[in-house]
Design an enzyme around this catalytic site. Structure first.
Site, PDB file in Angstrom:
ATOM      1  N   HIS A  37       0.820  -1.214  -0.001  1.00  0.00           N
ATOM      2  CA  HIS A  37       0.050   0.024   0.182  1.00  0.00           C
ATOM      3  C   HIS A  37       0.855   1.355   0.209  1.00  0.00           C
ATOM      4  CE1 HIS A  37      -3.320   2.688   1.813  1.00  0.00           C
ATOM      5  NE2 HIS A  37      -2.311   3.211   1.692  1.00  0.00           N
ATOM      6  N   GLU A  38       1.925   1.284   0.899  1.00  0.00           N
ATOM      7  CA  GLU A  38       2.705   2.464   1.004  1.00  0.00           C
ATOM      8  C   GLU A  38       3.541   2.636  -0.312  1.00  0.00           C
ATOM      9  OE1 GLU A  38       2.481   4.570   3.295  1.00  0.00           O
ATOM     10  OE2 GLU A  38       0.834   3.353   4.060  1.00  0.00           O
ATOM     11  N   HIS A  82       1.790   4.770  -2.919  1.00  0.00           N
ATOM     12  CA  HIS A  82       1.994   6.099  -2.525  1.00  0.00           C
ATOM     13  C   HIS A  82       3.470   6.438  -3.084  1.00  0.00           C
ATOM     14  CE1 HIS A  82      -1.611   6.510  -0.124  1.00  0.00           C
ATOM     15  NE2 HIS A  82      -1.190   5.796   0.889  1.00  0.00           N
ATOM     16  N   ASP A 118      -5.362   8.345   3.999  1.00  0.00           N
ATOM     17  CA  ASP A 118      -5.519   9.000   2.790  1.00  0.00           C
ATOM     18  C   ASP A 118      -6.783   9.743   2.411  1.00  0.00           C
ATOM     19  OD1 ASP A 118      -3.108   7.659   2.348  1.00  0.00           O
ATOM     20  OD2 ASP A 118      -4.160   5.796   2.171  1.00  0.00           O
TER      21      ASP A 118
END
Ligand SMILES: [Zn+2]
Length: 373
Positions: free
Chosen positions: A57-58, A61, A160
């Site tokens: 997930h990170e 980004h 987010d």
């Protein structure tokens, strides 16, 4: 951020894990163990898989940020999914929106792939119980990913959803106003979360406190940036200061200390270029330890950041904060010191700005009253 451990570095990004994230993993493992029905290794494998999903997930980004030329020095994994620290802020609402949405998008893809591969149409009930080992491993993992999406899209900083909300607000309003409104909504969401936590899970209270404080910090840093907008280091630096040669002795530093009211002394090398900084406390401490004959070079601080005169105040403050330095040296293009910037000079500038604003406001009112006779 304190309370975190460094795990390693992937593609130039340091991965840190916050102690509360470890608590979350322990909780999943513990309830897994309590319910029973599966071998212990499965519990460990599940936790590792959850961990990998959060890291991916990170990296969603990070990949999006990199497309806009923004590096990510580190990420910290929290119970709320992790925070990636970007080298600089996105330069507009669209950039911020795309970077914020890239993380949850990764979890949507993972969940969709898992459900497609196992070909199971899982019930909501099954997806919502990641801690129950009697439910299929992959169904639970898909459930965790859906949970990560929903949770991260709660409109509260630093999640987010908070950033997406601010980006949408910033299309209409100024960045500062959008941040303040988004932060207020975020704190409201945190409050609801905290109350829900009282009834359902103490872990949720912890998360709510986190979110509340993060929203406040976000609003403050944006306010600082709004005030300092358009202000450069040259506007706030100290321009009259004494300089020390790196091969001078401490006795000379002590003389300068007595002769001036400076707190920081730039040290220059033989060519007059910035080499380091001696602080007031540093001089006194070094005098006690090494005596007056010690060389300035051996006791000066070399971890002091330097900035150019035309650098923006916001960027310079961020550099000072990340390095933890008490001051920054302002240098010319040829690396010669031309000023000193510290929190005191910045504070004075901010006070003057506030006073100036009031002054203008007062003048306006008076002239309007005058025109009415
Ligand atoms: Zn995220």
């Amino acid at each position: 951020m304190g309370w975190s451990l460094k795990l390693g570095t992937i593609a130039g990004t340091e991965i840190r894990i916050h102690m509360t994230f470890v608590l979350l993993l322990v909780w999943i493992w513990f309830t897994h163990y309590q319910i029973g029905g599966a071998p212990a290794w499965e519990g460990v494998a599940f936790i590792l898989s959850v961990f990998v999903c959060v890291v991916l997930h990170e990296f969603g980004h990070i990949a999006a940020a990199r497309r806009f030329g923004i590096k990510t020095p580190d990420i910290t994994l929290l119970p709320i999914g992790g925070v990636a620290r970007l080298e600089r802020n996105p330069s507009g609402p669209t950039e911020e929106l795309l970077i914020a949405i890239a993380g949850p998008l990764v979890n949507i893809v993972i969940a969709a792939l898992l459900l497609a591969v196992i070909g199971v149409v899982a019930g909501l009930e099954e997806l919502a119980r990641p801690q129950d080992p009697q439910i299929d491993f992959f169904v639970r993992l898909a459930g965790v990913n859906i949970f990560l999406v929903l949770f991260n899209m709660i409109p509260a900083f630093p999640m987010d959803g908070g950033r997406v909300l601010r980006a949408i607000l910033a299309w209409r309003w100024s960045w500062d106003r959008a941040t303040r409104v988004a932060a207020t909504i975020g704190q409201g969401a945190a409050f609801v979360m905290g109350v829900a936590g009282l009834f359902y899970s103490p872990l949720l209270i912890l998360v709510a406190i986190f979110v509340y404080l993060a929203a406040e910090a976000e609003a403050q840093s944006s306010e600082l940036q709004a005030i300092s907008g358009g202000v450069t280091v040259g506007d706030v630096m100290l321009t009259e200061f004494g300089v020390l040669q790196s091969d001078a002795r401490l006795s000379e530093a002590a003389e300068l200390l007595l002769a001036t009211s400076q707190n920081e002394y730039p040290v220059v090398d033989g060519e007059g270029k910035f080499a380091g900084l001696l602080t007031r406390d540093g001089i006194i401490g070094a005098m006690k330890e090494g005596g007056p004959n010690a060389l300035v070079r051996t006791v000066m601080r070399t971890d002091i950041p330097w900035v150019y005169e035309e650098t923006g105040l916001g960027d310079s403050l961020r550099v000072m904060q990340t390095t933890g330095a008490p001051a920054a040296a302002v240098v010319s293009r040829s690396q010669h010191p031309v000023g000193i910037m510290n929190y005191e000079t910045v504070g004075e500038m901010l006070m003057l700005r506030a006073a100036f604003h009031d002054f203008r406001f007062g003048m306006l009112r008076r002239s309007r009253a005058g025109s009415h006779g």
